[in-house]
Each structure stands twice: as C-alpha cells, then as structure tokens.
Design an enzyme around this catalytic site. Structure first.
Site, mmCIF file in Angstrom:
data_model
loop_
_atom_site.group_PDB
_atom_site.id
_atom_site.type_symbol
_atom_site.label_atom_id
_atom_site.label_comp_id
_atom_site.label_asym_id
_atom_site.label_seq_id
_atom_site.Cartn_x
_atom_site.Cartn_y
_atom_site.Cartn_z
ATOM 1 N N SER A 34 27.358 43.478 -38.083
ATOM 2 C CA SER A 34 26.469 42.663 -37.263
ATOM 3 C C SER A 34 25.048 42.621 -37.806
ATOM 4 O O SER A 34 24.437 43.667 -38.042
ATOM 5 C CB SER A 34 26.460 43.235 -35.846
ATOM 6 O OG SER A 34 25.348 42.767 -35.115
ATOM 7 N N GLY A 35 24.521 41.418 -37.946
ATOM 8 C CA GLY A 35 23.140 41.276 -38.381
ATOM 9 C C GLY A 35 22.167 41.843 -37.367
ATOM 10 O O GLY A 35 21.190 42.511 -37.720
ATOM 11 N N LEU A 36 22.429 41.591 -36.069
ATOM 12 C CA LEU A 36 21.575 42.134 -35.027
ATOM 13 C C LEU A 36 21.581 43.659 -35.056
ATOM 14 O O LEU A 36 20.534 44.300 -34.975
ATOM 15 C CB LEU A 36 22.048 41.633 -33.656
ATOM 16 C CG LEU A 36 21.394 42.285 -32.434
ATOM 17 C CD1 LEU A 36 19.891 42.063 -32.441
ATOM 18 C CD2 LEU A 36 22.025 41.767 -31.146
ATOM 19 N N ASP B 269 15.818 40.529 -35.717
ATOM 20 C CA ASP B 269 16.936 39.762 -36.285
ATOM 21 C C ASP B 269 16.452 38.353 -36.602
ATOM 22 O O ASP B 269 16.942 37.354 -36.072
ATOM 23 C CB ASP B 269 18.093 39.739 -35.283
ATOM 24 C CG ASP B 269 19.350 39.088 -35.864
ATOM 25 O OD1 ASP B 269 19.477 39.055 -37.109
ATOM 26 O OD2 ASP B 269 20.190 38.617 -35.078
ATOM 27 N N ASP C 29 28.124 39.464 -41.157
ATOM 28 C CA ASP C 29 27.232 38.481 -40.549
ATOM 29 C C ASP C 29 26.182 38.117 -41.595
ATOM 30 O O ASP C 29 25.213 38.852 -41.794
ATOM 31 C CB ASP C 29 26.593 39.089 -39.301
ATOM 32 C CG ASP C 29 25.652 38.127 -38.598
ATOM 33 O OD1 ASP C 29 25.469 36.993 -39.070
ATOM 34 O OD2 ASP C 29 25.087 38.523 -37.553
ATOM 35 N N ASP D 130 24.086 35.618 -41.661
ATOM 36 C CA ASP D 130 23.017 34.751 -41.157
ATOM 37 C C ASP D 130 23.185 33.335 -41.717
ATOM 38 O O ASP D 130 24.258 32.766 -41.635
ATOM 39 C CB ASP D 130 21.648 35.349 -41.488
ATOM 40 C CG ASP D 130 21.342 36.584 -40.646
ATOM 41 O OD1 ASP D 130 22.035 36.772 -39.622
ATOM 42 O OD2 ASP D 130 20.449 37.363 -41.001
ATOM 43 N N GLU E 229 25.895 30.886 -40.568
ATOM 44 C CA GLU E 229 25.663 30.015 -39.411
ATOM 45 C C GLU E 229 24.839 28.799 -39.802
ATOM 46 O O GLU E 229 23.995 28.857 -40.711
ATOM 47 C CB GLU E 229 24.981 30.793 -38.301
ATOM 48 C CG GLU E 229 23.642 31.396 -38.683
ATOM 49 C CD GLU E 229 23.147 32.419 -37.672
ATOM 50 O OE1 GLU E 229 22.277 32.052 -36.859
ATOM 51 O OE2 GLU E 229 23.631 33.570 -37.703
ATOM 52 N N LYS F 43 16.134 32.188 -39.662
ATOM 53 C CA LYS F 43 16.766 31.928 -38.367
ATOM 54 C C LYS F 43 16.188 32.836 -37.291
ATOM 55 O O LYS F 43 15.509 33.830 -37.563
ATOM 56 C CB LYS F 43 18.282 32.115 -38.499
ATOM 57 C CG LYS F 43 18.764 33.563 -38.748
ATOM 58 C CD LYS F 43 18.853 34.316 -37.462
ATOM 59 C CE LYS F 43 19.409 35.706 -37.515
ATOM 60 N NZ LYS F 43 20.812 35.762 -37.273
ATOM 61 N N ASN G 112 17.597 34.971 -33.724
ATOM 62 C CA ASN G 112 18.837 35.413 -33.105
ATOM 63 C C ASN G 112 19.320 34.388 -32.088
ATOM 64 O O ASN G 112 18.540 33.826 -31.323
ATOM 65 C CB ASN G 112 18.620 36.771 -32.421
ATOM 66 C CG ASN G 112 19.898 37.304 -31.814
ATOM 67 O OD1 ASN G 112 20.265 36.966 -30.701
ATOM 68 N ND2 ASN G 112 20.578 38.159 -32.566
ATOM 69 N N SER G 113 20.635 34.178 -32.046
ATOM 70 C CA SER G 113 21.215 33.119 -31.226
ATOM 71 C C SER G 113 20.869 33.258 -29.746
ATOM 72 O O SER G 113 20.672 32.259 -29.047
ATOM 73 C CB SER G 113 22.733 33.107 -31.395
ATOM 74 O OG SER G 113 23.080 32.786 -32.722
ATOM 75 N N ARG H 153 29.989 29.333 -39.050
ATOM 76 C CA ARG H 153 29.635 29.605 -37.649
ATOM 77 C C ARG H 153 28.883 28.423 -37.053
ATOM 78 O O ARG H 153 27.863 27.965 -37.603
ATOM 79 C CB ARG H 153 28.780 30.870 -37.595
ATOM 80 C CG ARG H 153 28.166 31.190 -36.251
ATOM 81 C CD ARG H 153 27.641 32.605 -36.266
ATOM 82 N NE ARG H 153 26.575 32.818 -35.311
ATOM 83 C CZ ARG H 153 26.002 33.994 -35.075
ATOM 84 N NH1 ARG H 153 26.406 35.050 -35.768
ATOM 85 N NH2 ARG H 153 25.034 34.109 -34.200
ATOM 86 N N HIS I 37 30.250 29.782 -31.167
ATOM 87 C CA HIS I 37 29.434 30.745 -30.426
ATOM 88 C C HIS I 37 28.867 30.104 -29.165
ATOM 89 O O HIS I 37 28.538 28.916 -29.144
ATOM 90 C CB HIS I 37 28.286 31.213 -31.320
ATOM 91 C CG HIS I 37 27.751 32.572 -30.966
ATOM 92 N ND1 HIS I 37 28.345 33.410 -30.076
ATOM 93 C CD2 HIS I 37 26.622 33.233 -31.402
ATOM 94 C CE1 HIS I 37 27.652 34.531 -29.976
ATOM 95 N NE2 HIS I 37 26.604 34.444 -30.759
#
Length: 530
Positions: A42-44, A54, A81, A83, A110, A116, A118-119, A155, A186
């Site tokens: 996980s990137g986060l 992130d 991940d 990104d 993504e 970017k 974080n989503s 993604r 997502h």
C-alpha cells in the site's frame, strides 16, 4: 513457480482471493504467516510508516528500497500500489523494469495526474489524467515489460472524483485495449452502490480488483456475486493497527513511568527474532563458522529457584520469552560446540535432555555449584567450557573464551570476569595488575582470592561471572577430587588452582554483557542484553 507466475495464476482462477496490506518486511512476513495468498504493498501505508504524506512525497527508488525488504521477507507475490507510475510513460516504464528486476509480481497504477493526492482526500474532477495519455502509459509499460507473466493493473478513479460510471466504463475499455491485464475500480462511498453499478454497466470478462476500505460493512458474498471480482484488497489495516497499538503502549508507558504493566500487551522480543528468522541464522552459523570438536561444555543447572521463588529450575526461567538454558544451548551450538553436558538437580525431569548428556546431582539441595562441577570433571577428556545455568550473556563472551590466544598455552583456566559488583559472592579475585581493558589484555591473570570487603575493592580486583574455560582438565579434576568437595565453593576451587600452580587467565567483560539471574531485577537486565 515464481512469485510473478503465482500472482498470474491467482488472478486467472474463477474464484476470488484476498490481498492483505503490508508496508515493510516485518508486516509482509506476518501477512504470509496469517495465510493470505498475496500482499498489497500500500502506498498510503508505506508513506505513513515513513512519516510522510501519500502525495508522491517519496521517490520510486525509496519505494523500491521498501519493496526489496518486503519481497525478501516473504514468499508471497506482491501487488504494488504504484500511484500514477511516478511521472509520465517514461517514469512508469522505468518503475516497471525495476519491479521486474526485484521479482515483484504486479503493479497497479491509477489514472490521476502526477503528483497525486490520496483517493480518500481527492475532491477535484480535474485530478483525473487524460484517458488517452494514461492509455499510452499502459501501452508503453506493457511494451517495456520483459517478464511475460508480470501483471499491470489499471486503477480507475472516476468514481472517486464523481465522474460517474459511464466515465469509468469508457476508461476501463480504453486501458484494457492498451494492454492492461486487469482493472481496479475504486470507490469511497459507504456502500457498494458505485461498484455494483459499474459491474452492471461493464461487460468485459476480465479480472477486477476492489478495495472495500469505506464500504467494509458490505458482505464479501455480495461483492463476489460477480465472478469477475477476483482480488479483494484489505488496503491499510496493518498500518492502522500499528498506529493504535503504538499510541496505546506509548500512552501507558508515559503515564506509568515504567514498563511493568506494558510487557503483557506487546510481543516478546523472541517473537521479533522468530519473524526475523534468527533460527535460520543460527543454523547458518553452525554450517559456515569454525567448529570446535576439541572443546566440550558443561552447564551447571542443578540449583533450585533461590530467592526468585519460582517453581522451576532457574535455568528454565524466561528472558523475553526465551529460556536461559535454550539461550545457552543456542550460543554453544552456533559457536561450534556440540558436546554438551548438563548437570541437573532440582526438578531434574523438567531439564531437557535431547541431544545433550546429563549428570544428576542427587545432593543439589545441600551442595554448591562446585560439587556439580566435580561430578562433570570426572567425565571430561578434553578442554571444556563451564557455564553457570543461571547466567545470561552476549555471544561474543563465549567466542572470546573459545578464541583465547593459542600462544598462551601456559594458561590453564580462563575466567570471564567483571569489574563491577557482580553478585554477593563473598569474594573477589586479585589480579596481577589494573584491569582497565575489556577483553583485550591477555596478560591479565588471577593471583589471589580474597574475602570481599564492602567498598574496599580496588582497580586490580574483579568478580567471576559464571563463564569459564578449563583448558587443563586433568589438573582441574585432581583439584576437585577432595573429600570435602560437598562443602566447598567456587572461591575454594580457584584458590586451589592457584595453590597447585595453575595459571588463571582473565577476560574482562562489561557488566552490560553478562547477568547472573538472582532477582527479578536481574531478569530485566538480562532482557536488555537481548
């Protein structure tokens, strides 16, 4: 089958599988032991563990450093991940090639602009990348790929920013046409309504990954009704669990001002060693380090629990989850000493006897450690190490005994000693000169044994630690073969060796490297040694 092939096989099965988040080598190993078939890097979580946002605040090379440790620690395939690919098509290709070189199984990128956000924090519609540009990035990555089964997952962030299902479906088709092997859709809604709508509108039979972080109350059985849903990612739960646990333990220790009430809340240090594969290292030591077939060892473990008031031999007390005796056996064997004798007494049946010789001291309750040594000395036919059964020590001390200079053949006994007050033994050892060097001065010798007078020990006096090498085993047996041996102490043995004209070499240890376990405080000090 390598990890890349394992992931491809998982993805192509007609059934779903779970990917669990990991963010470093330790968490990767824990995920594997829990039974998961694959890891989500996980990137986060990785950025959080590094203390940054992130928001592409780490470079792809920093990501690769973490991934290398994760991949080495676990046999599971990893979906990274990635990104946005850390830039344009060129950066994304570079990332893919480096992942291939590490043996990473798959990467997910993504369709947002670089850098970017974080989503779960993203609110801007214009955060999405141009679909044609992102499709070109996918195409470039697949053409740069050199490992046939490496997986690229595209993604979709359309639902995250509110662009809608139609936009997500268009982008999915475009990315798949560009060569993507699977898609990840997502959503940050509390229900799966967006995911359900997308799956109804999307008609291609390809593997789909989902991340139910926000819609966690939706049953897995509902999410997997559509058989295209192959990978369900638990995306950040390990790092969140770490945060809660660390906050709780820090608060408790700060408020208590000690760690007494914290120990039962945390893993023992021995569990860290296990996860780090310390046993594997010990086996490698046995295989690759010099062995000592010409040296035996005696562990004197006949005594009772003493003032500790435990219903077990002191040698079986645990230090950070590891028994003292197990520590001693591991150190001996990893140092190349396999001929080991244990002298047992109190609750002898609890002392393990596998792969060791045992001698039973039937008079353990009325004799001292020197009587146990006399029983063992009768059977020793070569130089041997002597270890008190309640002594916890750093490995280098044993090696110092084994590697005591060969040119000092005149030395009959070598004793590990400490300069500080060690235990209330009632005696001190007088040296030939001031002891001011730890372990380096091979000219140090014992010249006398004196009654200890509180506050009156000088720089030329030391305390015996409970570790010793008896080189002249024949002379030692002779000294120990006296009628009143049952009433003697170690001080009497050392004094007898001096009267016989034996030379007693000394290795000086720091007080932080060896502990004789006689109290709960000693157990805590031993834990610090680990």
């Amino acid at each position: 089958m390598n990890k890349i092939q394992k992931f491809r096989e998982l993805m192509n099965r007609k059934e779903h599988f779970f990917l669990m988040e990991a963010h470093d080598g330790l968490s990767a190993k824990i995920v594997e032991e829990a039974g998961f078939p694959a890891i989500w890097a996980s990137g986060l979580s990785i950025t959080a563990s590094l203390g940054v946002r992130d928001n592409n605040e780490i470079s792809y090379t920093q990501l690769l450093d973490v991934l290398e440790y994760m991949n080495d620690a676990s046999d599971l395939p990893i979906l990274v991940d990635g990104d946005t690919g850390y830039g344009n098509f060129n950066n994304a290709c570079r990332l893919l090639q480096k992942l291939e070189q590490l043996g990473i199984a798959a990467v997910c990128i993504e369709d947002k602009k670089f850098p970017k956000t974080n989503s779960f924090l993203e609110t801007k519609m214009d955060a999405l990348a141009d679909p044609q540009e992102f499709a070109g990035k996918i195409r470039a990555m697949k053409e740069a790929q050199r490992t046939p089964d490496f997986t690229v997952v595209a993604r979709l962030e359309s639902l995250i920013v509110g662009a809608g299902v139609d936009d997500a479906v268009k982008r999915a088709n475009l990315y798949l046409d560009a060569g993507a092997d699977a898609i990840l859709v997502h959503s940050k809604k509390a229900t799966s309504v967006d995911i359900d709508d997308f799956l109804r509108a999307f008609d291609r039979d390809v593997p789909v990954f989902i991340v139910p972080t926000k819609y966690y109350t939706v049953p897995v059985s509902h999410l997997t009704r559509d058989k295209r849903v192959r990978g369900i990612i638990w995306a950040n739960h390990n790092v969140r669990a770490c945060v809660t646990a660390m906050q709780d333990i820090c608060k408790r220790i700060y408020n208590d001002g000690c760690i007494t009430n914290a120990e039962d809340m945390i893993a023992p240090v021995s569990e860290l060693f296990r996860l780090q594969k310390n046993e594997e290292y010990l086996e490698m030591e046995k295989k690759y380090l010099p062995t000592h077939p010409d040296v035996s060892a005696v562990i004197l473990a006949a005594g009772g629990p003493g003032s500790l008031n435990f219903s077990a031999p002191k040698a079986l007390l645990k230090v950070n989850g590891q028994r003292i005796l197990d520590h001693q056996l591991n150190v001996l064997r990893s140092s190349g000493v396999s001929d080991i004798t244990i002298v047992r007494g109190y609750k002898r049946e609890e002392i393990p006897s596998e792969n060791v010789k045992v001698i039973d001291n039937d008079r353990w309750s009325e004799t001292n450690v020197i009587y146990s040594l006399s029983l063992a000395a009768q059977k020793m036919k070569q130089p041997y190490l002597v270890l008190y059964g309640d002594v916890f020590f750093k490995k280098y001390l044993l090696r110092s005994l084994l590697e005591y200079p060969a040119e000092r053949q005149d030395v009959d006994l070598v004793l590990v000693c400490v300069k500080e007050d060690y235990i209330k033994s009632g005696y001190v050892l007088k040296l030939n000169k001031k002891a001011d060097v730890f372990g380096e001065d091979t000219d140090l010798t014992v010249i006398g044994v004196h009654e200890e007078i509180a506050g009156d020990t000088g720089s030329d006096t030391v305390y015996f630690s409970g570790l010793m090498m008896i080189r002249n085993y024949e002379a030692a047996e002779r000294i120990l073969k006296v009628q009143n041996i049952a009433s003697l102490h170690m001080a009497d043995f050392i004094a007898g060796a001096l009267r016989e004209g034996l030379s007693l070499g000394v290795i000086i240890s720091s007080r932080e490297a060896v502990v004789d376990i006689n109290s709960l405080n000693d157990l805590m000090k031993a834990g610090e040694i680990v």
